[in-house]
Design an enzyme around this catalytic site. Structure first.
Site, short mmCIF file in Angstrom:
data_model
loop_
_atom_site.label_atom_id
_atom_site.label_comp_id
_atom_site.label_asym_id
_atom_site.label_seq_id
_atom_site.Cartn_x
_atom_site.Cartn_y
_atom_site.Cartn_z
N THR A 18 1.15 -1.64 -0.01
CA THR A 18 0.10 0.01 0.09
C THR A 18 1.02 1.29 -0.07
O THR A 18 0.39 1.76 0.16
CB THR A 18 -1.18 -0.17 1.31
OG1 THR A 18 -0.36 -0.42 2.36
CG2 THR A 18 -1.85 -1.32 1.44
N ASP A 43 -2.20 -1.88 7.43
CA ASP A 43 -2.06 -0.99 7.71
C ASP A 43 -3.98 -0.91 7.06
O ASP A 43 -4.25 -0.98 5.64
CB ASP A 43 -2.15 0.53 7.56
CG ASP A 43 -2.80 1.51 7.71
OD1 ASP A 43 -4.03 1.36 7.53
OD2 ASP A 43 -2.11 2.97 7.77
N VAL A 67 5.33 -8.22 8.46
CA VAL A 67 6.52 -9.03 8.05
C VAL A 67 7.34 -9.40 8.78
O VAL A 67 7.92 -10.59 9.75
CB VAL A 67 7.91 -8.22 7.68
CG1 VAL A 67 6.83 -7.98 5.60
CG2 VAL A 67 8.17 -6.85 7.67
N LYS A 132 21.45 5.21 1.83
CA LYS A 132 21.60 5.11 3.30
C LYS A 132 22.09 3.55 4.01
O LYS A 132 22.97 3.96 4.99
CB LYS A 132 20.27 6.12 4.01
CG LYS A 132 20.23 7.26 3.97
CD LYS A 132 18.68 7.32 4.26
CE LYS A 132 18.04 9.09 4.15
NZ LYS A 132 17.54 8.80 3.06
N TYR A 140 18.77 3.24 10.54
CA TYR A 140 17.63 3.00 9.18
C TYR A 140 19.01 1.97 8.11
O TYR A 140 18.86 1.13 7.89
CB TYR A 140 17.20 3.96 8.75
CG TYR A 140 16.49 4.31 7.31
CD1 TYR A 140 16.35 2.96 6.88
CD2 TYR A 140 16.81 4.98 5.98
CE1 TYR A 140 14.95 2.48 5.87
CE2 TYR A 140 15.93 4.44 5.46
CZ TYR A 140 15.43 3.70 4.69
OH TYR A 140 14.71 3.55 3.54
N GLY A 175 8.26 12.68 -3.15
CA GLY A 175 6.85 11.95 -3.29
C GLY A 175 6.15 11.03 -2.48
O GLY A 175 5.56 10.84 -2.38
N THR A 197 16.85 20.94 7.40
CA THR A 197 17.59 20.57 7.91
C THR A 197 18.98 21.18 7.52
O THR A 197 19.80 22.12 8.05
CB THR A 197 18.11 19.04 7.70
OG1 THR A 197 18.44 18.54 6.83
CG2 THR A 197 16.60 18.20 8.55
N GLU A 269 21.09 11.73 10.19
CA GLU A 269 21.12 12.45 9.25
C GLU A 269 22.43 12.73 8.59
O GLU A 269 23.93 13.76 9.13
CB GLU A 269 20.34 13.82 8.98
CG GLU A 269 19.97 14.13 7.71
CD GLU A 269 18.98 15.19 8.01
OE1 GLU A 269 17.76 15.04 7.03
OE2 GLU A 269 18.55 15.79 8.04
#
Length: 339
Positions: A18, A43, A67, A132, A140, A175, A197, A269
Site C-alpha cells: 500500500t 494498515d 513481516v 543510506k 535505518y 513524493g 535541516t 542524518e
C-alpha cells in the site's frame, strides 16, 4: 513502460504493497495480466483505499499482516512465484528513537521473507534497499545494510533450492510517503514557511517511475545475490525548495512569500549520500542506466545483457557530480504531479 510478459499468469506478492513504491509496482504488474497479486501490509485503511483505486481488478488479494510474524508471512507466500519486499521502517528519526523496532521490521522481517520463500519454493525475491545503507550513520541505514547482506547470503546458503534472491538500491523517491516534497507542500500551504535541516544538503533523487523501472528490470535480469543500483541524478535541497515555493505560490496565488527556517541536522542524518562503497566500485558492472554489484560470495563471473566488459565503473563521489538544473527538477515534479 513496456512489460515483457514475465508476470503473465504468475502469482506475485508485494510486501508493503500500500506504500508509494508498492502501489506503483502493482499498477505496472497488472499490465502483464498476472494470475494473482497479493498485497501484504498491516494498515487496513490503506488497503481499503487501494481496493477502491483498483476495484475493477478481480485478481488482487489483500492480506493484513506484519513481516515480523513468520507464521503469517509463511502463509502469505504459499504458491507464490515472485516476491517484491518493499515493507520497511523508513523514517530516519523513528528508527533512531526506536532502534530495535527497526531491527525487527527491517532485519528480522527480511529474514522471515527469505525463510518463507525457500520453504514455499518462490522463484524470485527482490528486496528494496537504500543508499543510506552505504557507510551508514543511522539505524535505518544499518538495518538496511544488514538486510542486504542477508539477501545476498541467502543465495549461497539455500542449498538445492532454486529461489533467486536479489536487491535494488534506491535513493530518495520523489513524493513518497514521509519524503520532503509532501512535507514541504503541506508547510507552505498551511504554515507559510518551510523547515529545512540544511539548505546545502544534496541528495540522489528518482521519480517513482524510475524506481519501478529499475525494479522490473532487476527482476528480469537477476541471477542471484547481486545488488542493482540505478544511476540517479543528484539535486540540491535549496533548488528543490525554490522550485516548490515558485510553483505553489503561482498555483495557489499565495499572497506572502513562504520563508525558509533552518533547524539543523536530525539525529543520524548525513549531508550527502553515496550509491556504492569504494570496495563495491572496484567490482561493479556498469550499463547505461545502472550499476550491478555482484555478490562477494558467488564464484565465477555473471553474464548480463547490455553490460560493458569493464569492471571499472565511471561512478564518482556525489560531491564531484553536477546537480541537475532547477528546470529539469521542475519538469520532473510537474510530470509526476507533485506540486
Amino acid at each position: 513502460m513496456r512489460m515483457n510478459g514475465i508476470f503473465t499468469g504468475k502469482k506475485v506478492l508485494i510486501t508493503g504493497g500500500t506504500g508509494t513504491i508498492g502501489s506503483q509496482l502493482l499498477k505496472h504488474i497488472l499490465l502483464d495480466n498476472p494470475a494473482i497479486v497479493r498485497i501484504f501490509s498491516r494498515d487496513e485503511h490503506k488497503q481499503f483505499e487501494l481496493q477502491q483505486q483498483f476495484r475493477e481488478h478481480s485478481n488482487i488479494r489483500y492480506l493484513i499482516g506484519d513481516v515480523r510474524d513468520y507464521t503469517r508471512v509463511l502463509r502469505a507466500l504459499e504458491d507464490i512465484d515472485y516476491v517484491f519486499h518493499t515493507a520497511a521502517m523508513k523514517h530516519v528519526p523513528s528508527c533512531e528513537y526506536n532502534p530495535f523496532e527497526a531491527v525487527q521490521t527491517n532485519v528480522i522481517g527480511t529474514q522471515n521473507i527469505i525463510q518463507s520463500a525457500l520453504y514455499n519454493g518462490v522463484k524470485k525475491v527482490l528486496f528494496t534497499s537504500t543508499d543510506k545503507a552505504i557507510s551508514p550513520t543511522n539505524t535505518y541505514g544499518a538495518t538496511k545494510l544488514t538486510a542486504e547482506r542477508l539477501v545476498s547470503a541467502a543465495q549461497t546458503q539455500k542449498g538445492p533450492k532454486e529461489t533467486i534472491f536479489t536487491s535494488v538500491r534506491f535513493g530518495n523517491v520523489m513524493g513518497s510517503r514521509g519524503s520532503v516534497i509532501p512535507l514541504f507542500k503541506q508547510q507552505i500551504l498551511e504554515k507559510g514557511f518551510i523547515t529545512v535541516t540544511d539548505i546545502n544538503m544534496i541528495r540522489y533523487m528518482m521519480t517513482p517511475q524510475q524506481a519501478i523501472s529499475l525494479m522490473l528490470k532487476a527482476c528480469d535480469m537477476a541471477q542471484g545475490g547481486e545488488v542493482f543500483v540505478l544511476k540517479m541524478p543528484i539535486i540540491r535541497l535549496i533548488d528543490l525548495i525554490e522550485v516548490m515555493i515558485e510553483e505553489l505560490t503561482e498555483k495557489y496565488s499565495l499572497k506572502n512569500q513562504p520563508s525558509v527556517r533552518v533547524i539543523g541536522l536530525r539525529p543520524g542524518e548525513k549531508m550527502y549520500e553515496e550509491l556504492m562503497s569504494d570496495d563495491e566500485v572496484k567490482i561493479a558492472y556498469e550499463s547505461d542506466d545502472m550499476y550491478i554489484i555482484p555478490s562477494s560470495f558467488m564464484e565465477g563471473r555473471h553474464e548480463y545483457p547490455l553490460l560493458s566488459d569493464q569492471h571499472q565503473t565511471t561512478y564518482k563521489n556525489v560531491q564531484l557530480e553536477q546537480p541537475i538544473s532547477k528546470e529539469v527538477l521542475r519538469n520532473w515534479m510537474l510530470e509526476e504531479n507533485l506540486v
